[in-house]
Design a protein around this motif. Structure first.
Motif, PDB file in Angstrom:
ATOM      1  N   ALA A 117      33.528  -8.915 -10.572  1.00  0.00           N
ATOM      2  CA  ALA A 117      33.701  -7.462 -10.451  1.00  0.00           C
ATOM      3  C   ALA A 117      32.815  -6.730 -11.451  1.00  0.00           C
ATOM      4  O   ALA A 117      32.525  -7.244 -12.542  1.00  0.00           O
ATOM      5  N   GLY A 118      32.410  -5.530 -11.083  1.00  0.00           N
ATOM      6  CA  GLY A 118      31.590  -4.707 -11.965  1.00  0.00           C
ATOM      7  C   GLY A 118      32.366  -4.217 -13.180  1.00  0.00           C
ATOM      8  O   GLY A 118      31.826  -4.153 -14.287  1.00  0.00           O
ATOM      9  N   TYR A 119      33.620  -3.881 -12.957  1.00  0.00           N
ATOM     10  CA  TYR A 119      34.444  -3.394 -14.072  1.00  0.00           C
ATOM     11  C   TYR A 119      34.511  -4.458 -15.163  1.00  0.00           C
ATOM     12  O   TYR A 119      34.309  -4.187 -16.354  1.00  0.00           O
ATOM     13  N   ASN A 122      31.032  -4.924 -17.181  1.00  0.00           N
ATOM     14  CA  ASN A 122      30.724  -3.997 -18.271  1.00  0.00           C
ATOM     15  C   ASN A 122      31.723  -4.085 -19.422  1.00  0.00           C
ATOM     16  O   ASN A 122      31.335  -3.999 -20.587  1.00  0.00           O
ATOM     17  N   HIS A 143      30.091   5.756 -16.333  1.00  0.00           N
ATOM     18  CA  HIS A 143      31.259   5.227 -15.614  1.00  0.00           C
ATOM     19  C   HIS A 143      32.326   4.727 -16.585  1.00  0.00           C
ATOM     20  O   HIS A 143      32.015   4.238 -17.676  1.00  0.00           O
ATOM     21  N   CYS A 145      34.037   2.106 -16.842  1.00  0.00           N
ATOM     22  CA  CYS A 145      34.019   0.732 -17.377  1.00  0.00           C
ATOM     23  C   CYS A 145      32.983   0.566 -18.481  1.00  0.00           C
ATOM     24  O   CYS A 145      33.135  -0.316 -19.339  1.00  0.00           O
ATOM     25  N   ASP A 185      24.508   4.799 -16.829  1.00  0.00           N
ATOM     26  CA  ASP A 185      24.389   4.657 -15.385  1.00  0.00           C
ATOM     27  C   ASP A 185      22.926   4.917 -15.034  1.00  0.00           C
ATOM     28  O   ASP A 185      22.273   5.735 -15.688  1.00  0.00           O
ATOM     29  N   SER A 189      27.635   8.123 -10.947  1.00  0.00           N
ATOM     30  CA  SER A 189      28.496   7.842  -9.797  1.00  0.00           C
ATOM     31  C   SER A 189      29.164   9.080  -9.205  1.00  0.00           C
ATOM     32  O   SER A 189      29.504   9.090  -8.031  1.00  0.00           O
ATOM     33  N   ASP A 214      23.349   0.488 -15.655  1.00  0.00           N
ATOM     34  CA  ASP A 214      24.312   0.188 -14.588  1.00  0.00           C
ATOM     35  C   ASP A 214      23.803   0.828 -13.293  1.00  0.00           C
ATOM     36  O   ASP A 214      23.823   2.052 -13.141  1.00  0.00           O
ATOM     37  N   ALA A 216      24.954   0.502 -10.141  1.00  0.00           N
ATOM     38  CA  ALA A 216      25.931   0.324  -9.056  1.00  0.00           C
ATOM     39  C   ALA A 216      25.545   1.114  -7.803  1.00  0.00           C
ATOM     40  O   ALA A 216      25.764   0.659  -6.680  1.00  0.00           O
ATOM     41  N   HIS A 217      24.980   2.310  -7.991  1.00  0.00           N
ATOM     42  CA  HIS A 217      24.703   3.173  -6.836  1.00  0.00           C
ATOM     43  C   HIS A 217      23.229   3.205  -6.438  1.00  0.00           C
ATOM     44  O   HIS A 217      22.846   3.954  -5.540  1.00  0.00           O
ATOM     45  N   MET A 247      22.285  -4.189 -14.712  1.00  0.00           N
ATOM     46  CA  MET A 247      23.575  -4.565 -14.132  1.00  0.00           C
ATOM     47  C   MET A 247      23.732  -3.820 -12.803  1.00  0.00           C
ATOM     48  O   MET A 247      23.329  -2.659 -12.688  1.00  0.00           O
ATOM     49  N   THR A 249      26.413  -3.631  -9.045  1.00  0.00           N
ATOM     50  CA  THR A 249      27.618  -4.124  -8.379  1.00  0.00           C
ATOM     51  C   THR A 249      27.270  -4.535  -6.946  1.00  0.00           C
ATOM     52  O   THR A 249      26.272  -4.097  -6.378  1.00  0.00           O
ATOM     53  N   LYS A 252      29.187  -2.296  -3.182  1.00  0.00           N
ATOM     54  CA  LYS A 252      28.753  -0.998  -2.650  1.00  0.00           C
ATOM     55  C   LYS A 252      27.701  -1.255  -1.561  1.00  0.00           C
ATOM     56  O   LYS A 252      28.057  -1.760  -0.507  1.00  0.00           O
ATOM     57  N   GLY A 258      31.936  -7.844  -6.199  1.00  0.00           N
ATOM     58  CA  GLY A 258      31.370  -8.524  -7.355  1.00  0.00           C
ATOM     59  C   GLY A 258      30.257  -7.729  -7.997  1.00  0.00           C
ATOM     60  O   GLY A 258      30.053  -6.543  -7.673  1.00  0.00           O
TER      61      GLY A 258
END
Ligand SMILES: *Cc1c(COP(=O)(O)O)cnc(C)c1O
Length: 407
Positions: A117-119, A122, A143, A145, A185, A189, A214, A216-217, A247, A249, A252, A258
């Motif tokens: 998981a991303g949470y 971080n 974010h 996390c 980030d 997000s 990060d 993620a998006h 990093m 995720t 998404k 993960g």
């Protein structure tokens, strides 16, 4: 001898919980879960009702892709379902090991570590990198996390105003800490804007700081073949810096679950040795790694999906620009799938969300503490599976609401 058990006399703090819940509800901050089922394209059954959804981070529409489901099914024949243990004991399956190589190659960095998981990534890697006496520099809109990881680390936290690299430079210059970590980030997000990665990295180079980014998006969506915002900035492959830990995720745009962190091989080895959320947790199930291997191949070949997404972003922004100024609604600058329409008060944002819901449109109202006080907003998440008609429906509904809202 054990003393006899006597219940403590009231009042107990436990009796206050219902009243505290009522306080949350009065402040329009009570969160409710909806039970959802996919219903094709961007459509969902939400508590049994058909809805057109603008709230999924499945930006490329891969979460329901039959090839990913087939890869996961296939993997269960070889690997079963559970991983059975921590990656450092018996949980590092052949599927997970292969995925790490593919992830590193995909983002064009030397080595990758795959997390469940991303949470957890971080909150685990930050305390592995810095501790008491070290300095951590954190964007105000990072974010949760990243914030939690910073707190867990016990490093001294310097929070700088969102994207204010002048303030960051001053804070870095003033710091006497030997180890400095900047966390940000890449795509924010709740706002959708992209940080100036080359400028951020230049600061880190100048002050001997490590940069944790990060994405993620951005992963899957930005950069050539969806390789992410670091690749878009031209800072991977031969031009990669050992000062960047990248990093991203995988729940998404990648459509599964993960996360991973990638960068310099020695740094990744350090994280493998020191990250408590990695060491003391069960590895991700191998069937997810197999699905993710398939997902990476689909992402690389998904220029058509990214073009579709870009067209919807342009369509939405053009339509929202035509909303009356008098309302005070504010569309934040963003060229990503995350489009934030700031409404203001929690109550007003909820009212817009409810009126859209009444028309079968699901757009979440994001309220404090997720975003700063007074900036409650609609977070409109677009996906390659949205059609031009879908976006038109949302625009028409927002224009209708705007026409009736008190100015
Ligand atoms: C979603 C998200 C995470 C958390 O990742 P999960 O895999 O959902 O735990 C981390 N960072 C950012 C910026 C995110 O948006």
């Amino acid at each position: 001898m054990t003393p006899p058990f006597t219940p403590s006399s009231p009042p107990s703090w436990l009796d206050e919980i219902p009243a505290r819940l009522a306080d949350i509800e009065r402040a329009h901050l009570l969160r409710r879960r909806r039970v959802v089922q996919p219903a094709g394209g961007a459509h969902l059954l939400v508590d049994g009702q058909p809805m057109l959804a603008f709230c999924s981070n499945d930006y490329l529409g891969l979460a329901s892709h039959p090839a990913l489901a087939a890869a996961a099914r296939e993997a269960t024949h070889t690997f079963g379902v559970g991983s059975g243990g921590s990656p450092l004991v018996s949980g590092h399956s052949a599927a997970n090991a292969a995925l790490e190589h593919e992830l590193a190659a995909f983002v064009q960095l030397p080595r990758a570590l795959y997390f469940y998981a991303g949470y957890a990534t971080n909150t685990g890697i930050i305390p592995a990198l810095v501790g008491e006496g070290d300095a951590l520099f954190s964007d105000a809109l990072n974010h949760a996390c990243l914030i939690d990881g910073a707190r867990l680390s016990r490093a001294t936290i310097h929070r700088y105003p969102h994207a204010d690299l002048v303030a960051l430079e001053a804070a870095l210059a003033a710091s006497t800490a030997r180890r400095k970590l900047v966390v940000s980030d890449a795509v924010f997000s709740m706002d959708g804007d992209l940080i100036d990665i080359p400028a951020l990295l230049a600061l880190c180079e100048g002050f001997d700081a490590l940069l944790l980014l990060d994405d993620a998006h951005g992963f899957g969506v930005l950069g050539p073949q969806g390789r992410g915002s670091l690749a878009e900035a031209g800072l991977t492959g031969a031009t990669a810096s050992r000062r960047v830990l990248y990093m991203a995720t995988l729940g998404k745009a990648a459509g599964v679950a993960g996360a991973f962190v990638a960068g310099d091989a020695a740094l990744i080895e350090w994280l493998l040795q020191k990250t408590r959320t990695y060491i003391f947790a069960t590895a991700a199930p191998p069937l997810l790694a197999s699905a993710l291997s398939k997902s990476l191949a689909l992402i690389a070949a998904a220029d058509d999906r990214r073009q579709q997404l870009d067209a919807r972003i342009a369509q939405l922004r053009a339509g929202l620009a035509a909303l009356p100024d008098a309302l005070g609604w504010r569309l934040l600058p963003s060229h990503t799938a995350v489009q934030a329409l700031v409404i203001g008060s929690n109550e007003a944002a909820l009212a817009v969300m409810e009126s859209l819901r009444a028309e079968g449109l699901w757009v979440p109202a994001i309220r404090p503490p997720t975003v700063p006080e007074g900036t409650a907003r609609l977070r409109i998440a677009l996906s390659a599976v949205h059609t031009a008609d879908d976006v038109d429906q949302l625009l028409r509904a927002l224009h209708r609401h705007a026409a009736h809202a008190p100015a």
